[in-house]
Every structure is written in structure tokens, then in C-alpha cells.
Design a protein around this motif. Structure first.
Motif, PDB file in Angstrom:
ATOM      1  N   ILE A 172      33.537  38.853  41.411  1.00 52.67           N
ATOM      2  CA  ILE A 172      34.833  38.754  40.732  1.00 52.67           C
ATOM      3  C   ILE A 172      35.915  39.133  41.735  1.00 52.67           C
ATOM      4  N   GLU A 173      36.838  38.206  41.994  1.00 54.26           N
ATOM      5  CA  GLU A 173      37.927  38.475  42.920  1.00 54.26           C
ATOM      6  C   GLU A 173      39.261  38.322  42.199  1.00 54.26           C
ATOM      7  N   CYS A 174      40.017  39.428  42.167  1.00 57.93           N
ATOM      8  CA  CYS A 174      41.373  39.418  41.623  1.00 57.93           C
ATOM      9  C   CYS A 174      42.062  40.683  42.101  1.00 57.93           C
ATOM     10  N   GLU A 175      43.357  40.750  41.857  1.00 56.34           N
ATOM     11  CA  GLU A 175      44.089  41.967  42.203  1.00 56.34           C
ATOM     12  C   GLU A 175      43.527  43.134  41.397  1.00 56.34           C
ATOM     13  N   ASP A 176      43.570  44.333  41.985  1.00 54.17           N
ATOM     14  CA  ASP A 176      43.086  45.516  41.273  1.00 54.17           C
ATOM     15  C   ASP A 176      44.069  45.948  40.184  1.00 54.17           C
ATOM     16  N   THR A 177      45.355  45.644  40.424  1.00 50.99           N
ATOM     17  CA  THR A 177      46.408  46.060  39.495  1.00 50.99           C
ATOM     18  C   THR A 177      47.305  44.870  39.197  1.00 50.99           C
ATOM     19  N   VAL A 178      47.685  44.721  37.941  1.00 49.76           N
ATOM     20  CA  VAL A 178      48.557  43.624  37.534  1.00 49.76           C
ATOM     21  C   VAL A 178      49.588  44.166  36.547  1.00 49.76           C
ATOM     22  N   GLU A 179      50.780  43.561  36.553  1.00 47.58           N
ATOM     23  CA  GLU A 179      51.805  43.948  35.587  1.00 47.58           C
ATOM     24  C   GLU A 179      51.472  43.363  34.220  1.00 47.58           C
ATOM     25  N   SER A 180      51.755  44.114  33.182  1.00 50.44           N
ATOM     26  CA  SER A 180      51.530  43.628  31.827  1.00 50.44           C
ATOM     27  C   SER A 180      52.303  42.335  31.607  1.00 50.44           C
ATOM     28  N   GLY A 181      51.657  41.345  31.072  1.00 51.49           N
ATOM     29  CA  GLY A 181      52.305  40.065  30.786  1.00 51.49           C
ATOM     30  C   GLY A 181      52.279  39.078  31.933  1.00 51.49           C
ATOM     31  N   SER A 182      51.827  39.502  33.112  1.00 47.58           N
ATOM     32  CA  SER A 182      51.736  38.581  34.251  1.00 47.58           C
ATOM     33  C   SER A 182      50.389  37.888  34.264  1.00 47.58           C
TER      34      SER A 182
ATOM     35  N   THR B 164      38.025  29.462  38.898  1.00 46.57           N
ATOM     36  CA  THR B 164      39.187  30.350  38.853  1.00 46.57           C
ATOM     37  C   THR B 164      39.866  30.182  37.505  1.00 46.57           C
ATOM     38  N   VAL B 165      40.112  31.297  36.845  1.00 45.89           N
ATOM     39  CA  VAL B 165      40.841  31.287  35.579  1.00 45.89           C
ATOM     40  C   VAL B 165      42.016  32.256  35.716  1.00 45.89           C
ATOM     41  N   CYS B 166      43.015  32.096  34.875  1.00 47.48           N
ATOM     42  CA  CYS B 166      44.143  33.017  34.848  1.00 47.48           C
ATOM     43  C   CYS B 166      44.242  33.618  33.451  1.00 47.48           C
ATOM     44  N   ALA B 167      44.552  34.904  33.397  1.00 45.13           N
ATOM     45  CA  ALA B 167      44.660  35.564  32.099  1.00 45.13           C
ATOM     46  C   ALA B 167      45.786  36.590  32.141  1.00 45.13           C
ATOM     47  N   LYS B 168      46.432  36.776  31.011  1.00 44.16           N
ATOM     48  CA  LYS B 168      47.431  37.833  30.840  1.00 44.16           C
ATOM     49  C   LYS B 168      46.752  38.947  30.065  1.00 44.16           C
TER      50      LYS B 168
ATOM     51  N   TYR C 112      33.914  41.467  32.976  1.00 44.26           N
ATOM     52  CA  TYR C 112      32.478  41.281  33.129  1.00 44.26           C
ATOM     53  C   TYR C 112      32.203  39.792  33.346  1.00 44.26           C
ATOM     54  N   ALA C 113      31.608  39.466  34.472  1.00 38.82           N
ATOM     55  CA  ALA C 113      31.226  38.078  34.741  1.00 38.82           C
ATOM     56  C   ALA C 113      29.714  37.948  34.562  1.00 38.82           C
ATOM     57  N   THR C 114      29.310  36.868  33.929  1.00 39.99           N
ATOM     58  CA  THR C 114      27.886  36.546  33.822  1.00 39.99           C
ATOM     59  C   THR C 114      27.691  35.123  34.312  1.00 39.99           C
ATOM     60  N   ALA C 115      26.532  34.893  34.900  1.00 41.75           N
ATOM     61  CA  ALA C 115      26.199  33.563  35.394  1.00 41.75           C
ATOM     62  C   ALA C 115      24.732  33.297  35.110  1.00 41.75           C
ATOM     63  N   TYR C 116      24.432  32.023  34.861  1.00 45.24           N
ATOM     64  CA  TYR C 116      23.058  31.655  34.524  1.00 45.24           C
ATOM     65  C   TYR C 116      22.494  30.663  35.542  1.00 45.24           C
ATOM     66  N   CYS C 117      21.430  31.071  36.217  1.00 40.57           N
ATOM     67  CA  CYS C 117      20.665  30.181  37.100  1.00 40.57           C
ATOM     68  C   CYS C 117      19.528  29.597  36.277  1.00 40.57           C
ATOM     69  N   ASN C 118      19.328  28.298  36.377  1.00 44.61           N
ATOM     70  CA  ASN C 118      18.316  27.653  35.526  1.00 44.61           C
ATOM     71  C   ASN C 118      16.895  28.110  35.855  1.00 44.61           C
TER      72      ASN C 118
ATOM     73  N   SER D   5      28.087  41.077  36.753  1.00 49.87           N
ATOM     74  CA  SER D   5      28.810  42.053  37.567  1.00 49.87           C
ATOM     75  C   SER D   5      30.077  42.435  36.800  1.00 49.87           C
ATOM     76  N   GLU D   6      30.776  43.432  37.300  1.00 51.47           N
ATOM     77  CA  GLU D   6      31.977  43.891  36.608  1.00 51.47           C
ATOM     78  C   GLU D   6      33.030  44.347  37.605  1.00 51.47           C
ATOM     79  N   LYS D   7      34.268  44.381  37.129  1.00 49.42           N
ATOM     80  CA  LYS D   7      35.393  44.849  37.958  1.00 49.42           C
ATOM     81  C   LYS D   7      36.449  45.463  37.039  1.00 49.42           C
ATOM     82  N   ILE D   8      36.907  46.628  37.408  1.00 50.81           N
ATOM     83  CA  ILE D   8      37.962  47.311  36.647  1.00 50.81           C
ATOM     84  C   ILE D   8      39.321  46.773  37.095  1.00 50.81           C
ATOM     85  N   VAL D   9      40.181  46.505  36.110  1.00 54.36           N
ATOM     86  CA  VAL D   9      41.548  46.057  36.389  1.00 54.36           C
ATOM     87  C   VAL D   9      42.527  47.009  35.698  1.00 54.36           C
ATOM     88  N   THR D  10      43.524  47.432  36.451  1.00 49.15           N
ATOM     89  CA  THR D  10      44.556  48.318  35.910  1.00 49.15           C
ATOM     90  C   THR D  10      45.789  47.488  35.572  1.00 49.15           C
TER      91      THR D  10
END
Ligand code: FE2
Length: 129
Positions: free
Chosen positions: A20-30, A97-101, A109-115, A122-127
Motif C-alpha cells: 500500500i503506497e500513499c501519503e502517511d498524512t492527509v487533510e480531511s476532505g482531500s 490506484t484508487v482515490c478516497a476522501k 487494509y489491502a487484500t489480494a487473491y492469487c489463484n 497488508s495494512e497501513k495507518i493513515v493520519t
């Protein structure tokens, strides 16, 4: 419980672990772009017979009792063709790649399925500031 069969490991040494790759901190509503990759360090095979079938992303806000499904991406083209496996004209790649507010801090939490090798997570904390 299914959770007994969800595998995890260090993504640098295990090709199935979602990264999971994203900024560790994001502004509310961004909008927060979140990229999830399978096989970032060690490429996962991507063939008709062995591939990543889907990636899902969940979010659990701090203090919540349930997760929120943010996205689910199914990879449908695995190079199957009229001439047999790996002869087709389209092969999807195992990242999205997805975007979320996000309204408050929490854990992605990301999950992936190999056939062949099953379910990985895996997981990543976002503030959220
Ligand atoms: Fe696999």
C-alpha cells in the motif's frame, strides 16, 4: 474462520503481499491517492494459469467496529486466447490506484487473491489532519 488462511509477510521477500503506497498524512476532505501493488520487489507470475485475480481495499476508522470497503478490482484478462493459455491479446497487471476522501484517521487494509496461493493481506495507518 477465514482469517486463519489470510497470509502476510514482508513484501520485500514475498511476492504476494500487497504493498500500500500513499501519503502517511492527509487533510480531511482531500483526495488521497492510494496505490496497491502485488510483486513490487519480487514480480509475481502473471500468466493464464497463475495470476492475481483481484485486489480489495478496506478502511477502518479509529474506534470503528466494522470496516468500509473502499474498492474492489477484479483482473479479468490473463492472456487466455483461442490458441490456448498465454496466447491471448490482453494481460492485466497486478496493481491499482484508487482515490478516497477519509473523514478521520484509521487503517487501510489491502487484500489480494492469487489463484494458486490464496489470500494475502497488508495494512497501513493513515493520519487525517
Ligand atoms: Fe501466486
Amino acid at each position: 474462520m477465514l482469517s486463519e488462511f489470510v497470509k502476510s509477510a514482508d513484501w520485500k521477500s514475498e511476492k504476494h503481499v500487497p504493498v500500500i503506497e500513499c501519503e502517511d498524512t492527509v487533510e480531511s476532505g482531500s483526495c488521497l491517492p492510494i496505490k496497491i501493488t502485488i510483486g513490487k520487489e519480487i514480480p509475481h507470475p502473471n500468466t493464464t494459469n497463475h495470476h492475481i485475480a483481484w485486489i480489495a481495499l478496506h478502511y477502518v476508522p479509529e474506534g470503528a467496529q466494522t470496516s468500509v470497503e473502499i474498492s474492489r478490482t477484479e483482473f479479468s484478462s490473463h492472456a487466455a486466447g483461442a490458441d490456448g493459455p498465454d496466447s491471448g491479446p490482453a494481460l492485466t497487471c497486478s496493481y491499482v490506484t484508487v482515490c478516497a476522501k477519509l473523514a478521520k484517521s484509521g487503517t487501510l487494509y489491502a487484500t489480494a487473491y492469487c489463484n494458486i496461493h490464496g489470500l494475502w493481506a497488508s495494512e497501513k495507518i493513515v493520519t487525517v489532519a
